[in-house]
Design a protein around this motif. Structure first.
Motif, mmCIF file in Angstrom:
data_model
loop_
_atom_site.group_PDB
_atom_site.id
_atom_site.type_symbol
_atom_site.label_atom_id
_atom_site.label_comp_id
_atom_site.label_asym_id
_atom_site.label_seq_id
_atom_site.Cartn_x
_atom_site.Cartn_y
_atom_site.Cartn_z
ATOM 1 N N LYS A 385 0.847 -1.194 0.000
ATOM 2 C CA LYS A 385 0.000 0.000 0.000
ATOM 3 C C LYS A 385 0.881 1.242 0.000
ATOM 4 N N ALA A 386 0.266 2.358 -0.207
ATOM 5 C CA ALA A 386 0.977 3.626 -0.214
ATOM 6 C C ALA A 386 1.627 3.864 1.134
ATOM 7 N N LYS A 387 2.829 4.463 1.100
ATOM 8 C CA LYS A 387 3.622 4.808 2.278
ATOM 9 C C LYS A 387 4.229 3.593 2.976
ATOM 10 N N LYS A 435 5.357 4.478 -3.788
ATOM 11 C CA LYS A 435 4.501 5.358 -4.577
ATOM 12 C C LYS A 435 3.950 4.589 -5.767
ATOM 13 N N PRO A 436 2.918 5.111 -6.403
ATOM 14 C CA PRO A 436 2.348 4.387 -7.563
ATOM 15 C C PRO A 436 3.372 4.172 -8.676
ATOM 16 N N PHE A 459 1.008 -2.233 -6.629
ATOM 17 C CA PHE A 459 0.637 -1.119 -5.751
ATOM 18 C C PHE A 459 -0.886 -1.054 -5.663
ATOM 19 N N GLU A 461 -4.301 0.969 -3.713
ATOM 20 C CA GLU A 461 -4.776 2.112 -2.936
ATOM 21 C C GLU A 461 -5.920 1.645 -2.054
ATOM 22 N N LYS A 463 -8.929 2.581 0.482
ATOM 23 C CA LYS A 463 -9.855 3.645 0.922
ATOM 24 C C LYS A 463 -10.481 3.231 2.242
#
Length: 1085
Positions: A385-387, A435-436, A459, A461, A463
């Motif tokens: 995931k991001a980060k 990052k993407p 990757f 995202e 929600k």
């Protein structure tokens, strides 16, 4: 010693700049082995190593006379060529030598001046200084000043000034000119003391015995033997022997110390010789063995020779390995064993290695195979995931293999978010805060291996929907670090209080556990309390059993959270180590007991001991202490007591075990090995002192000239265990300083720095080809053999290498060529006849070049001879004739093999082998048989595969013969009597029987008669006559004085007679009352 020369080199004279040839001839008819010859100048200078522009050595052999001719030709002679020379020839146990001189003159010598000088000197009685004559052996040119009457100057000068005047006027060959112009002949004076002198030289093998012999004129003469001018005393090794006029010096167990000049002195005369002691050849007892190793392994090629301490020569593919390459090859000598060590073998080390001595050679082949790289753990696909953090990890079998990471085919570069690490066999690629754009295919490619490892990074995202009334619990732990897994350190006996902030809606429940056991308040020392936003954990008076891992779990309907806390008691920390000391540090106690801490007491003990030793008796106020007087290499532990006004606390836990060690001494001999536009090669030697700790490796650093002293940049990540390093990716033109430090567990040593900064720039070096000696003549190979030539060269930058045959570059299908920075390899797997020819090798660097040529001759079996026919038949003989084969196999036909067979049986028998002519006569054939013949051609490869057979046959006809017995003439063996041994005059004493003897020869057997004073005594009883095989004996029994007289023996037969006589004297016995002493005087009793 037997003389070998049939013609010895003669002394000669040559003008400076001209040529002269010395000739020696040896008759090899009686020699078992080809003679070897050596030319020397002075006593020891071997001229074989000086062969070149001004000196050439030649050798020819005449097969008809079996005479070897050896020539030494001096070309364009120089003044320093003048002097004494020696020629030595040896063949097995035979040896001979001779001495000769070379004199030189200049073209512009004033001969008229010499003639006048000679005439005047001949007529004068001046005593010319002998130094002037000795000085004239060498020649220098005459002074260019106007001619002066030198004799006029000499005639008015004292004799002590002759040498000075001669040098001033250039007269330095006066003695030579006198001999040449006056044709002076010095006759050797015949020795009065010696009948036979010592030979000019002797040769003996080391450990053997030799005898030096002379013959003196006087048998009673005393002889002295000298060695290098010192008198030799008789001993077990030096034995003096004398037989009649011969005198011998016997030397037992000759050693190299006996190689000297020997002199024999008789009175005032002496003769000299030289003894040469030849060392026995060193034989190889245990041969090298072929080896096959994996790349990177250690190779040891071992052999054993027959003598300890012998010198051997190691070669690889015909090229000698020297200690200049000791950074790659190591030579080990252990008694009779010799070992060649190659550390971390590479493919370039493949080849044939040989060890040579003066008595043998051994060869072995080394093959190096690539080690297959195994993958213990491959990289796996990741979905992050991001980060978040993404970690690609793989593990391979070789920890020295490096590699490169690629993303979608492009190389991944390290930056603030991307970290590439290589620790041992593990390679990692870490991406922080994904990052993407980081999504893609990632590949790891090991250097030098034809495979890769691939994985994909996905990757996603996420929600998150906000739930206002359900907040999952969270532990906010910030203790000794930012990670959930934390460590709490407390001094034994102090109070521990943990206040852990927590959040969550609804309020979570809190559970504390130690291991798998839930912590309750059953123990009065442990308290657990939960308030809004906090959970508190308290231990009163921490003890050793309280150490361990504690877990806190918070739960609510929205989820749970967990944190682990390590609780350990504070122990002293070791900050640094020395050779016999260490620096220890500790933390003050969290609880002082209500009284201020006034100091600390420290104790230490050996790791394997139970006895603690106090280091200070008065409280020490600081929290850092240097402990000394420890043993280097011994393992120790430390502990601390806190002291206040009440007393001493309980001791702290023991520190981690440590070993006092000191850094090594600095590396030595840092030097520049090679340099290019972007790289530099350095090498150094290990430190002189390592110490008790193991050497971990070396660190190489560099910095730009003029920068601050602390701006040193590591050349590589981590340490290297080698004593050499190549630093790459440097900037061309930079002026850099370099240093190296050795590391052990105590830290880095003092650095060893290059004396001068180095400019990173390629040093141009002229190209040069080093052709091995065995390739300077024609290389002969059989069809089907492999050709593998390694040609070393030098030149910088890397030269362009071109192979040419018949004016055209080599085709890859014709021969294989592989080039490196220092050599080129020419390889043909299976040779054919078409590969024969001249190959040109060319090196080129810009406008500089070097060339060399190699001639290859590929030979094969010859074809069969042609047109074998029977030209004549007579008696038991058949004459054959044939023609040369069409195909000689690309080399000379060395002979033919002729065979015969009876036509009935067709069993073949050899008539001639290695026959040189193209016609022959087959003899000793059997009558009544019919024969056929065939011929094979032979060259250096072998005989032809097919013979040439005769088309017709030869029949040996039967011939009638009559035996005639030989006739012999009768021989007359009759012979007149002849005495072969006469009678001898004798003097005897009366009363003692005696005999007279002689010998006679005659056919038929002669009649013998004995006479005394011409009276026949044959019938007298006092005499007895004997005759045995021609020896005649007359026995006289108890003679008296009247038996003295002339005795005669007469022999008579039909062919003649012969007489021999002698005188017999009979002396009286001494009368009673008299005796004779030892000196012959007579006395009365």
């Amino acid at each position: 010693m037997t003389g070998l020369f049939t013609e010895k080199p003669q002394s000669g004279e040559v003008t400076v700049g001209e040529n002269i040839t010395f000739v020696a001839k040896v008759n090899a008819e009686s020699l078992l082995k080809k003679p070897t010859i050596k030319w020397f100048k002075g006593k020891w200078m071997d001229l074989a190593s000086k062969s070149g522009k001004h000196l050439q050595l030649k050798e020819t052999y005449d097969r008809s006379s079996k005479v070897y001719t050896f020539e030494m030709q001096i070309i364009e002679a120089k003044p320093n060529f003048a002097g004494a020379y020696r020629c030595e020839v040896a063949s097995r146990d035979k040896f001979d030598s001779c001495n000769f001189d070379l004199s030189l003159v200049f073209k512009n010598v004033n001969t008229s001046l010499f003639c006048k000088c000679i005439t005047t000197i001949s007529s004068t009685t001046y005593n010319i200084n002998i130094k002037l004559w000795y000085m004239c052996i060498r020649v220098v040119q005459v002074n260019t000043e106007p001619d002066k009457d030198v004799w006029e100057v000499l005639s008015h000068a004292p004799p002590s000034e002759y040498e000075k005047i001669a040098f001033q006027h250039g007269l330095t060959d006066l003695r030579g000119m006198l001999k040449r112009l006056k044709k002076m002949k010095i006759e050797e004076k015949k020795s009065e003391a010696f009948l036979k002198k010592l030979d000019p030289a002797y040769q003996v093998a080391k450990g053997k015995k030799i005898r030096l012999a002379i013959e003196v004129a006087n048998a009673d003469a005393e002889v002295k033997w000298l060695k290098n001018g010192q008198e030799i005393q008789p001993s077990g090794r030096y034995i003096f022997d004398s037989v009649d006029n011969m005198r011998y010096l016997i030397i037992n167990h000759c050693s190299l110390a006996d190689d000297a000049a020997y002199c024999c002195v008789v009175g005032e005369e002496k003769c000299t010789t030289e003894l040469f002691v030849k060392e026995p050849p060193i034989e190889i007892v245990k041969n090298l063995e072929d080896q096959m190793v994996m790349k990177g392994e250690r190779v040891e090629l071992e052999c054993e020779v027959s003598e300890e301490g012998a010198n051997v020569k190691w070669e690889k593919d015909g090229v000698e390995l020297t200690r200049d390459e000791s950074f790659k090859y190591r030579f080990k000598k252990d008694g009779c064993k010799h070992v060649l060590i190659i550390n971390e073998a590479t493919k370039e080390d493949c080849g044939h290695y040989s060890v040579k001595t003066n008595g043998g050679e051994s060869m072995a082949e080394l093959m190096v195979q690539e080690k297959d790289l195994e993958v213990y753990q491959s990289i796996a696909d990741l979905t992050v995931k991001a980060k978040d953090q993404a970690v690609f990890k793989c593990e391979v079998s070789d920890e020295n293999v490096r590699g490169t990471w690629y993303k979608n085919g492009a190389e991944v570069k390290q930056d603030a978010r991307i970290n590439i690490t290589h620790i041992g066999r593990i390679h990692k690629l870490t991406i922080d805060e994904v990052k993407p754009e980081d999504e893609g295919d990632y590949t790891f490619v090991p250097d030098g291996h034809a495979f890769n490892l691939s994985a994909k990074l996905n990757f996603i995202e996420v929600k998150i929907d906000y739930v206002p009334r359900q907040d999952p619990p969270k532990i906010h732990l910030d203790c000794m670090g930012r990670t959930p897994e934390s460590t709490i350190v407390v001094v034994a006996g102090n109070k521990l209080r943990l206040d852990v902030p927590i959040t969550g809606d609804p309020a979570p429940t809190v559970i504390w556990t130690k291991g798998e056991k839930v912590v309750t308040e059953g123990d009065s020392r442990v308290h657990v309390e939960t308030t809004k936003g906090h959970c508190i954990f308290t231990i009163e008076g921490a003890e050793r059993q309280d150490e361990g891992r504690y877990s806190v779990v918070v739960r609510n309907p929205a989820g749970e959270d967990t944190a682990d806390i390590n609780f350990v008691q504070s122990a002293p920390r070791i900050l640094s180590l020395g050779e016999d000391s260490c620096v220890v540090q500790w933390d003050p106690p969290l609880f002082d007991g209500g009284q201020p801490v006034i100091g600390y007491v420290l104790e230490r003990k050996k790791k394997k001991s139970y006895r603690w030793m106090r280091l200070n008796f008065d409280p020490y106020s600081e929290t850092t202490y240097e402990a000394k007087r420890m043993i280097e290499g011994m393992e120790y532990e430390m502990r601390v007591y806190a002291v206040n006004g009440i007393g001493m606390s309980r001791h702290s836990p023991a520190s981690q075990p440590f070993v006092p060690v000191a850094p090594t001494s600095q590396p030595i001999g840092l030097c520049l090995d090679d340099i290019s536009d972007t790289s530099i090669s350095l090498k150094w030697r290990p430190p002189e002192r390592i110490g008790s700790a193991e050497l971990e490796g070396y660190g190489v650093e560099y910095c730009k000239e003029g920068s601050k002293s602390d701006e040193w940049i590591p050349a590589t990540q981590g340490l290297t265990d080698r004593t050499s390093m190549v630093i790459r990716n440097l900037t061309t033109g930079d002026k850099l300083k370099f240093r190296v430090r050795a590391y052990n567990m105590a830290g880095p040593s003092a650095p060893d720095t290059l004396a001068q900064p180095v400019t990173i720039r390629e040093i141009m070096e002229r190209p040069k080809i080093w052709i091995p000696r065995n390739l300077r003549q024609t290389l002969i190979k059989k069809v089907g053999e492999t050709v593998n030539l390694v040609i070393k060269f030098q030149g910088k930058p890397k030269p362009k290498v071109t192979w040419i045959k018949d004016g055209e570059p080599l085709s890859p299908t014709f021969a294989s060529v592989r080039n490196s920075d220092v050599d080129t390899i020419f390889f043909i797997r299976n040779t054919e006849r078409k590969h024969s020819g001249k190959y040109d090798l060319q090196l080129q660097i810009e406008n500089m070049e070097d060339k060399a040529s190699i001639t290859l001759q590929v030979v094969d079996l010859p074809g069969p001879p042609e047109a074998l026919k029977i030209t004549d038949t007579w008696g038991f003989n058949v004459a054959l004739e044939w023609k040369l084969p069409k195909d000689d196999g690309n080399c000379e036909i060395t002979g033919y093999t002729i065979q015969k067979a009876e036509k009935k049986t067709m069993e073949w028998f050899t008539v001639y082998e290695q026959y040189r002519r193209t016609n022959c006569v087959a003899s000793d054939l059997i009558m009544g048989n019919e024969y056929v013949f065939r011929v094979f051609a032979i060259n250096q490869v072998g005989p032809s595969q097919e013979p040439c057979s005769s088309t017709d046959s030869a029949y040996i006809h039967k011939i009638g013969m009559e035996y005639k017995s030989p006739t012999y003439k009768d021989r007359d063996f009759s012979q007149a009597p002849k005495f072969t041994h006469p009678l001898v005059n004798r003097s005897i004493i009366a009363g003692y029987s005696t005999t007279l003897s002689c010998s006679v020869r005659g056919i038929p057997k002669p009649k013998v008669t004995w006479y005394k004073n011409k009276m026949d005594i044959s019938n007298e009883a006092k005499y007895r006559m004997f005759c045995k095989q021609g020896v005649l004996t007359l026995e006289i029994r108890k003679p008296c004085t009247f038996d003295g007289g002339i005795y005669m023996c007469k022999a008579v037969n039909d062919n003649g007679e012969d007489v021999v006589e002698c005188k017999l004297e009979v002396r009286r016995k001494y009368p009673p009352g008299r005796y004779k002493d030892t000196h012959g005087s007579t006395f009365l009793d």
